[in-house]
Design a protein around this motif. Sequence first.
Motif, PDB file in Angstrom:
ATOM      1  N   SER A 133      53.884 -17.139  -7.560  1.00  0.00           N
ATOM      2  CA  SER A 133      52.547 -17.652  -7.242  1.00  0.00           C
ATOM      3  C   SER A 133      51.548 -16.497  -7.220  1.00  0.00           C
ATOM      4  O   SER A 133      51.538 -15.696  -6.284  1.00  0.00           O
ATOM      5  CB  SER A 133      52.559 -18.367  -5.892  1.00  0.00           C
ATOM      6  OG  SER A 133      53.404 -19.511  -5.947  1.00  0.00           O
ATOM      7  N   VAL A 134      50.710 -16.440  -8.230  1.00  0.00           N
ATOM      8  CA  VAL A 134      49.818 -15.305  -8.456  1.00  0.00           C
ATOM      9  C   VAL A 134      48.378 -15.699  -8.150  1.00  0.00           C
ATOM     10  O   VAL A 134      47.934 -16.803  -8.478  1.00  0.00           O
ATOM     11  CB  VAL A 134      49.931 -14.833  -9.921  1.00  0.00           C
ATOM     12  CG1 VAL A 134      48.898 -13.761 -10.243  1.00  0.00           C
ATOM     13  CG2 VAL A 134      51.340 -14.330 -10.202  1.00  0.00           C
ATOM     14  N   ARG A 175      51.016 -20.795 -10.057  1.00  0.00           N
ATOM     15  CA  ARG A 175      52.432 -20.461 -10.177  1.00  0.00           C
ATOM     16  C   ARG A 175      52.809 -20.261 -11.640  1.00  0.00           C
ATOM     17  O   ARG A 175      52.591 -21.133 -12.482  1.00  0.00           O
ATOM     18  CB  ARG A 175      53.313 -21.548  -9.561  1.00  0.00           C
ATOM     19  CG  ARG A 175      54.792 -21.165  -9.544  1.00  0.00           C
ATOM     20  CD  ARG A 175      55.650 -22.186  -8.820  1.00  0.00           C
ATOM     21  NE  ARG A 175      57.019 -21.738  -8.755  1.00  0.00           N
ATOM     22  CZ  ARG A 175      57.915 -21.934  -9.720  1.00  0.00           C
ATOM     23  NH1 ARG A 175      57.545 -22.571 -10.824  1.00  0.00           N
ATOM     24  NH2 ARG A 175      59.149 -21.486  -9.593  1.00  0.00           N
ATOM     25  N   ARG A 185      49.863  -6.656  -4.044  1.00  0.00           N
ATOM     26  CA  ARG A 185      50.243  -7.721  -3.110  1.00  0.00           C
ATOM     27  C   ARG A 185      50.148  -9.107  -3.736  1.00  0.00           C
ATOM     28  O   ARG A 185      51.042  -9.937  -3.570  1.00  0.00           O
ATOM     29  CB  ARG A 185      49.323  -7.637  -1.884  1.00  0.00           C
ATOM     30  CG  ARG A 185      49.631  -8.661  -0.798  1.00  0.00           C
ATOM     31  CD  ARG A 185      48.705  -8.486   0.373  1.00  0.00           C
ATOM     32  NE  ARG A 185      47.306  -8.796   0.057  1.00  0.00           N
ATOM     33  CZ  ARG A 185      46.339  -7.887  -0.072  1.00  0.00           C
ATOM     34  NH1 ARG A 185      46.605  -6.596   0.077  1.00  0.00           N
ATOM     35  NH2 ARG A 185      45.098  -8.258  -0.364  1.00  0.00           N
ATOM     36  N   GLU A 186      49.047  -9.373  -4.458  1.00  0.00           N
ATOM     37  CA  GLU A 186      48.758 -10.732  -4.897  1.00  0.00           C
ATOM     38  C   GLU A 186      49.192 -11.023  -6.331  1.00  0.00           C
ATOM     39  O   GLU A 186      49.294 -12.187  -6.719  1.00  0.00           O
ATOM     40  CB  GLU A 186      47.252 -11.012  -4.776  1.00  0.00           C
ATOM     41  CG  GLU A 186      46.672 -10.786  -3.387  1.00  0.00           C
ATOM     42  CD  GLU A 186      47.173 -11.810  -2.374  1.00  0.00           C
ATOM     43  OE1 GLU A 186      47.856 -12.772  -2.771  1.00  0.00           O
ATOM     44  OE2 GLU A 186      46.884 -11.641  -1.171  1.00  0.00           O
ATOM     45  N   GLY A 219      60.750 -13.194  -6.129  1.00  0.00           N
ATOM     46  CA  GLY A 219      59.437 -13.722  -5.798  1.00  0.00           C
ATOM     47  C   GLY A 219      59.298 -15.183  -6.176  1.00  0.00           C
ATOM     48  O   GLY A 219      60.168 -15.751  -6.839  1.00  0.00           O
ATOM     49  N   ASP A 220      58.190 -15.791  -5.752  1.00  0.00           N
ATOM     50  CA  ASP A 220      58.001 -17.218  -6.035  1.00  0.00           C
ATOM     51  C   ASP A 220      57.096 -17.479  -7.231  1.00  0.00           C
ATOM     52  O   ASP A 220      56.859 -18.624  -7.600  1.00  0.00           O
ATOM     53  CB  ASP A 220      57.463 -17.956  -4.805  1.00  0.00           C
ATOM     54  CG  ASP A 220      56.066 -17.502  -4.402  1.00  0.00           C
ATOM     55  OD1 ASP A 220      55.472 -16.653  -5.099  1.00  0.00           O
ATOM     56  OD2 ASP A 220      55.570 -18.014  -3.376  1.00  0.00           O
ATOM     57  N   LYS A 241      46.132 -19.993  -5.642  1.00  0.00           N
ATOM     58  CA  LYS A 241      47.162 -19.293  -6.405  1.00  0.00           C
ATOM     59  C   LYS A 241      47.676 -20.192  -7.525  1.00  0.00           C
ATOM     60  O   LYS A 241      47.646 -21.422  -7.429  1.00  0.00           O
ATOM     61  CB  LYS A 241      48.304 -18.867  -5.487  1.00  0.00           C
ATOM     62  CG  LYS A 241      47.914 -17.775  -4.514  1.00  0.00           C
ATOM     63  CD  LYS A 241      49.116 -17.239  -3.760  1.00  0.00           C
ATOM     64  CE  LYS A 241      48.716 -16.061  -2.885  1.00  0.00           C
ATOM     65  NZ  LYS A 241      49.871 -15.456  -2.186  1.00  0.00           N
ATOM     66  N   SER A 246      63.536  -9.223 -12.746  1.00  0.00           N
ATOM     67  CA  SER A 246      62.512 -10.246 -12.559  1.00  0.00           C
ATOM     68  C   SER A 246      62.513 -11.209 -13.740  1.00  0.00           C
ATOM     69  O   SER A 246      62.745 -10.801 -14.879  1.00  0.00           O
ATOM     70  CB  SER A 246      61.133  -9.593 -12.443  1.00  0.00           C
ATOM     71  OG  SER A 246      60.099 -10.553 -12.541  1.00  0.00           O
ATOM     72  N   PRO A 283      54.433 -11.216  -6.057  1.00  0.00           N
ATOM     73  CA  PRO A 283      55.058 -12.514  -6.322  1.00  0.00           C
ATOM     74  C   PRO A 283      55.913 -12.550  -7.588  1.00  0.00           C
ATOM     75  O   PRO A 283      56.689 -13.505  -7.777  1.00  0.00           O
ATOM     76  CB  PRO A 283      53.858 -13.456  -6.462  1.00  0.00           C
ATOM     77  CG  PRO A 283      52.744 -12.780  -5.740  1.00  0.00           C
ATOM     78  CD  PRO A 283      52.961 -11.317  -5.978  1.00  0.00           C
TER      79      PRO A 283
END
Length: 242
Positions: free
Chosen positions: A144-145, A164, A131-132, A141-142, A162, A60, A136
């Motif tokens: 976006s938290v 980023r 999940r949130e 992942g993108d 969200k 990551s 991400p």
Amino acid sequence: MGRERRAGGHMGFIPLRTVTGTPCRALTHHGHVRLEAITWDRLGDLLAERLLDLKPADGSPWPRIAFDGAPAARPGDLAQRVSEALRIRGRSSLVVGTDGFLRPASVRLEYGHRDVESYYSGWYDTGALWREVFGPLEAGGDGSVLLDLWDPAADRATRSPKVRLPPGGVLLLHGPFLLRHWFPLDLSVHVSLSPGALRRRTPDAEHWTLPAFERYEQESDPAGAADVLVRADDPRHPAWGG
């Protein structure tokens, strides 16, 4: 995962480089760990420097750091210090508190306002954190938290947008009981209080939560499991090792 790297603990007396002041000792379940006196500002700087070179083992681009501790230990304050130290060094970060991921009152307080088992195992929506927040930030992942999900005062969803986190940015998650969930952490910091200090610094109305922290110590040994241990019995004069 940071916790897995320390799962076996260290035996014996661990010498650490003196940062400032006189070293002291703290006894954990795994043996003696030497803690060095330090200031909060210096600690924030040292942790930020360490994070600059931290590479997640799973590929990551976002290091994920936990600041674990009881509310009375104020782990969020240390997370904010590290965030500011990272900002000065040109590194983005997001500070996320688990209090923004409490379950609705109908679930959280199903067995009453002072049910220790519910507080320990059911107050925080760990599924939503996976999940949130962590999802991400997985490889691919993108970034976006969601910074929070539920407002416990209003007992309704926050509907926050969200945010980023750019590649290389650091997640700084803080809250209690973090090291019992096997979150995908790249570094863990436990802000520790002795039982006496925890009782003194916890408001009387919240003393009913103290058995939950005693259970956490017995079941998860956060002082031994964390990569970095901070002792904050005296809030003006912390000590650390890691």
